[in-house]
Write a protein that holds these residues in place. Structure first.
Motif, short mmCIF file in Angstrom:
data_model
loop_
_atom_site.label_atom_id
_atom_site.label_comp_id
_atom_site.label_asym_id
_atom_site.label_seq_id
_atom_site.Cartn_x
_atom_site.Cartn_y
_atom_site.Cartn_z
N ASN A 20 1.90 6.26 -6.87
CA ASN A 20 0.76 7.06 -7.33
C ASN A 20 1.11 8.52 -7.58
OD1 ASN A 20 -1.55 5.70 -7.87
ND2 ASN A 20 -2.28 5.66 -5.76
N GLN A 21 1.92 9.04 -6.70
CA GLN A 21 2.24 10.46 -6.80
C GLN A 21 2.90 10.80 -8.14
OE1 GLN A 21 0.30 11.04 -4.56
NE2 GLN A 21 1.37 11.97 -2.80
N SER B 143 0.83 -1.21 0.00
CA SER B 143 0.00 0.00 0.00
C SER B 143 0.86 1.24 0.00
CB SER B 143 -0.97 -0.06 1.18
OG SER B 143 -0.67 0.92 2.10
N GLN C 134 8.94 12.91 -13.38
CA GLN C 134 8.05 12.07 -12.57
C GLN C 134 8.31 10.58 -12.80
OE1 GLN C 134 6.01 13.19 -10.11
NE2 GLN C 134 7.15 15.06 -10.61
N THR D 30 0.78 11.70 -15.47
CA THR D 30 -0.45 11.62 -16.28
C THR D 30 -0.98 13.02 -16.59
OG1 THR D 30 -0.98 9.63 -15.03
CG2 THR D 30 -2.71 10.53 -16.43
N ASN D 31 -0.98 13.83 -15.55
CA ASN D 31 -1.47 15.19 -15.76
C ASN D 31 -0.64 15.92 -16.79
OD1 ASN D 31 -3.39 14.71 -13.86
ND2 ASN D 31 -2.34 15.74 -12.19
N LEU E 37 3.02 9.00 -10.77
CA LEU E 37 2.17 8.58 -11.89
C LEU E 37 1.07 9.60 -12.15
CD1 LEU E 37 1.75 4.71 -11.45
CD2 LEU E 37 2.85 5.94 -13.32
N SER E 38 0.48 10.01 -11.04
CA SER E 38 -0.57 11.04 -11.17
C SER E 38 -0.04 12.28 -11.87
CB SER E 38 -1.05 11.45 -9.79
OG SER E 38 -2.28 10.91 -9.50
N ALA E 39 1.07 12.71 -11.33
CA ALA E 39 1.66 13.93 -11.89
C ALA E 39 2.00 13.75 -13.36
CB ALA E 39 2.89 14.30 -11.07
N THR F 270 5.93 13.26 1.66
CA THR F 270 6.37 12.50 0.49
C THR F 270 7.65 13.15 -0.01
OG1 THR F 270 4.94 13.87 -0.86
CG2 THR F 270 4.11 11.71 -0.22
N ARG G 107 11.26 9.66 -10.87
CA ARG G 107 10.90 9.52 -9.46
C ARG G 107 10.27 8.15 -9.21
NH1 ARG G 107 6.43 13.35 -6.67
NH2 ARG G 107 6.15 12.12 -4.78
N THR H 113 -0.35 8.38 7.80
CA THR H 113 -0.35 9.48 6.84
C THR H 113 1.04 9.66 6.26
OG1 THR H 113 -1.72 10.52 8.49
CG2 THR H 113 -1.21 11.80 6.52
N PHE H 114 1.11 9.74 4.99
CA PHE H 114 2.44 10.00 4.40
C PHE H 114 2.54 11.49 4.12
CE2 PHE H 114 3.25 5.68 4.28
CZ PHE H 114 2.10 5.02 3.88
N PHE H 115 2.67 12.22 5.18
CA PHE H 115 2.59 13.67 5.00
C PHE H 115 3.91 14.30 4.60
CE2 PHE H 115 4.64 15.23 8.84
CZ PHE H 115 4.61 14.14 9.67
N HIS I 250 1.01 3.90 -2.96
CA HIS I 250 0.80 5.32 -2.71
C HIS I 250 1.96 6.16 -3.23
CE1 HIS I 250 0.18 9.13 -0.67
NE2 HIS I 250 -1.10 8.77 -0.58
#
Lengths: 135, 600
Positions: B377-378, B370, B414, B384-385, B380-382, B543, B417, B539-541, B374
């Motif tokens: 995801n960061q 998990s 990204q 993708t955007n 990848l999300s970025a 990153t 990363r 929380t992964f506050f 997560h």
């Protein structure tokens, strides 16, 4: 047509997310403002001045859901795209009670984000910008 | 119980006493015989003497009769008288001899009787002469007559003396006999009493002795029976199998518990070989163990049996050798417990433990996955955007090259990363338990700080290391532990980004308790404001674009996998203290080489 752009606030503690979402929304004609936490958002006193929000659930101190709840209670809620790396059923259930809120899991399809915001937010007193604008 | 010493009962009189009494009785009997002999001899003497006088008188009268007959002949000329006289002269010696024989005279009397005999002879001679002269002359010669008269007188005197003597003797012996009788009578009464007393006492002694021994025997029997019964009761009640087996493994005896385990009746199994019920794999071992016991060792072993009705049981037995007084061990006594259930439960426990361990691993893995998800995801999300934006830009005219380049670069960034995260994950996943080694914590800290030097400088963080005087060693995975430390250092650095540069201090403190190492990572940030400091582990506050990218959740999992703990010890507005506790290893660590450290 040089309509005023809708303002969207991006609330996420990950700089990369902030940046990429900002770039995304800017490319689609949104004006963006980024904050790294719910507290920063509240301090920034955006009430009334923003038209939409991109909100990460996982924030440093106050969580995204708490922020949303607070804004809803204050009546200051705006259409929000909630993004998260986790799919929390409890949170989802809670989200269902809000208006104009969708949940996107990372990595999300960018077009959905854009579509939702385009659909739901109107600039203050202005029409929503079309997809041809960029900035 | 059966082992009480069987001593002679007190009421049993000693053998010596009884033998003494028997001896006394024998003495008494002997005396009795003596008395009898005494009386017997006196009586016999008496009996002999009584007729003597009569016989002597008879002898005298015969002699006198003979003389009378002689005179009658010479007077009357009767031939009959002559014949009588002549028969007397023929017989008198024989008669006298017979008298002598029957009378048993003493010496004096014998002498006297010889005189009597002589005189009788004289009489016979004189008589014969007279008869001859008479026959010749028909007249009695006065000389013969006087001679005869003389002989007769002589005879009369002598025989009177003898007769007197005999009468006196007789009287004496009769008196003596009376005395003897009297004495004997008294003595025999005494003897009788003594005899009676002795006999009855002896009888009593013997009776009591017998009675006492009878009682003893009865008690012993009762004791034996009781003991036997008690043993039998124990044997029968014992919930575990108790059995006796002979040298060939045949069943000599077995208790009901054992029969139940064999699923058989007594008749079915007594005398049969016990080895037959043991499953094939265990049989040889069991036979060997039994042989060892018969040589004198006691042992115990575990094996499996199949009952007569087919039920399998796992058994454990303890065996001892038994001998009954001789030198050789005849039997093997064994107590056998059915541990089928126990083993089953043990196996179940083990299965549960394995499952739990597996679940923990899964949990760890789940957390790992998990957190990886997560973290990935960061970027990848970025990416993708940015890519979406690129698509849009690419379809526009005029082409905004600068913007396109910028966004493309960001996509690449990204992706990079993401790649780093994957690398980090690979490093994390590579190790196996065999990679555990004695790890020097201080060396680990220093190498981590070495890697993070640039970060510290970049964020204007001052470093304060307060390390324990002695080296502290943990037995664990070096790479993982280093990740934990670096994660904590990273967190600390980033927590202090919110404060003024000149107030940023990272303190690393190590201490040791008897069993554990304590590592404290302190920052001077603003603390964790959360009601539950556990949040920080979820929380992964922070990153991190650079660095490992592993969350505190993973760090905690690693620490816990090392039997340690990772907690927020303190969190105030002046800063946060993370406490890592790890078990202290007694071993000393090998050189913790920088080359093993991570390149991120």
């Amino acid at each position: 047509m040089n309509a005023a752009k809708a303002k969207v606030c991006i609330v996420d503690d990950d700089p990369a997310v902030q940046d990429s979402v900002r770039a995304l929304l800017a490319a689609f004609g949104f004006e963006t403002h980024c904050v790294a936490s719910a507290e920063e958002f509240l301090l920034g006193n955006f009430n009334g001045s923003i038209d939409g929000m991109v909100l990460d659930l996982r924030l440093p101190k106050m969580s995204g859901i708490d922020l949303l709840t607070q804004l809803t209670e204050e009546g200051a809620a705006v259409p929000t795209v909630v993004i998260s790396g986790h799919r929390d059923e409890d949170v989802l259930a809670q989200l269902a009670s809000f208006q104009a809120v969708i949940f996107l899991m990372k990595p999300f399809a960018p077009n959905r984000l854009v579509e939702f915001l385009s659909e739901h937010c109107t600039s203050s007193g202005n029409d929503c910008p079309d997809g041809s604008n960029h900035g | 119980m059966i082992n009480e010493a069987l001593t002679a009962p007190r009421s049993a009189y000693s053998r010596l006493l009884i033998i003494s009494f028997a001896g006394l009785l024998l003495l008494a009997s002997t005396y009795c015989v003596h008395l009898f002999l005494r009386v017997d001899s006196a009586t016999r003497t008496n009996n002999r003497r009584v007729p003597s006088v009569g016989r002597l008188v008879d002898l005298r009268s015969r002699t006198h009769d003979a003389v009378q007959e002689l005179f009658a002949y010479v007077i009357s000329g009767d031939e009959a008288e002559k014949r009588d006289f002549e028969s007397w002269t023929a017989d008198y010696q024989q008669i006298s001899q017979s008298f002598l024989h029957q009378s048993a005279l003493d010496e004096a009397s014998r002498v006297q009787f010889d005189r009597v005999l002589k005189h009788q002879r004289d009489i016979a001679d004189s008589g014969n002469r007279m008869i001859d002269r008479y026959d010749q002359t028909g007249v009695v010669d006065p000389i013969d007559f006087h001679a005869l008269e003389h002989d007769v007188d002589q005879f009369g005197q002598v025989i009177s003396v003898l007769q007197n003597q005999l009468e006196i003797d007789l009287a004496k012996s009769q008196l003596e006999t009376a005395l003897v009788w009297n004495r004997t009578r008294t003595e025999s009464i005494v003897l009788g009493v003594v005899f009676a007393v002795l006999s009855s006492t002896l009888l009593v002694l013997l009776l009591r002795r017998f009675h006492a021994y009878d009682q003893l025997r009865d008690e012993a029997m009762t004791s034996i029976l009781e003991s036997n019964r008690r043993f039998r009761l124990i044997f029968d009640s014992e919930p575990q199998c108790v059995k006796l087996v002979d040298r060939e493994g045949r069943l000599v005896d077995i208790n009901p518990a054992g029969l139940r385990m064999l699923e058989a009746d007594r008749e079915e199994v007594l005398g049969k070989c016990i080895f037959d019920v043991i499953v094939g794999e265990d049989r040889e071992r069991f036979v060997e163990a039994t042989q060892a016991v018969l040589r004198g060792e006691s042992n115990s072993l575990e094996f499996e049996i199949v009952g007569l009705k087919g039920q399998h049981r796992v058994m454990t037995t303890r065996q001892v050798p038994i001998r009954y007084g001789s030198d050789e061990f005849l039997h093997v006594l064994s107590i056998t417990e059915d541990i089928t259930e126990k083993r089953r439960i043990e196996k179940q426990l083990k299965d549960h433990r394995d499952k739990l361990a597996h679940a923990s691993r899964v949990n760890l893995l789940g957390e790992l996955v998990s957190s990886i998800a997560h973290e990935l995801n960061q970027p990848l999300s970025a990416a993708t955007n940015y890519a979406f934006v690129l698509e849009k830009l690419a379809s526009e005219t005029p082409v905004q090259t600068a913007a396109i380049r910028e966004h493309a670069g960001q996509v690449r960034g990204q992706a990079q990363r993401a790649a780093e995260i994957v690398r980090g994950v690979r490093r994390l996943l590579k190790p196996s338990p065999g990679d555990n080694q004695a790890t020097d914590i201080h060396q680990l800290i220093e190498s981590s700080l070495g890697i993070m030097g640039p970060d510290l400088r970049a964020h204007a963080v001052d470093l304060d290391t307060r390390l324990h005087a002695e080296s502290l060693t943990v037995f664990g995975h070096q790479v993982q532990l280093q990740q934990v430390l670096m994660n904590l250092f990273q967190n600390a650095i980033q927590a202090m980004d919110q404060v003024e540069p000149n107030r940023r201090t990272l303190t690393i403190d190590t201490a040791s308790t008897p069993d554990h190492i304590e590592i404290r990572v302190k920052d001077t940030g603003n603390g964790i404001e959360s009601d539950d400091t556990q949040d920080v582990f979820r929380t992964f506050f922070t990153t991190k674009p650079e660095g490992m990218g592993m969350g505190l959740a993973v760090a905690r999992s690693i620490v816990e996998a090392h039997q340690g703990s990772l907690v927020v010890e303190q969190s105030t507005s002046r800063g946060t203290v993370f406490l890592v506790v790890l078990p202290l290893s007694g071993e000393s660590a090998d050189e913790c080489c920088e080359s093993k450290s991570l390149h991120c």
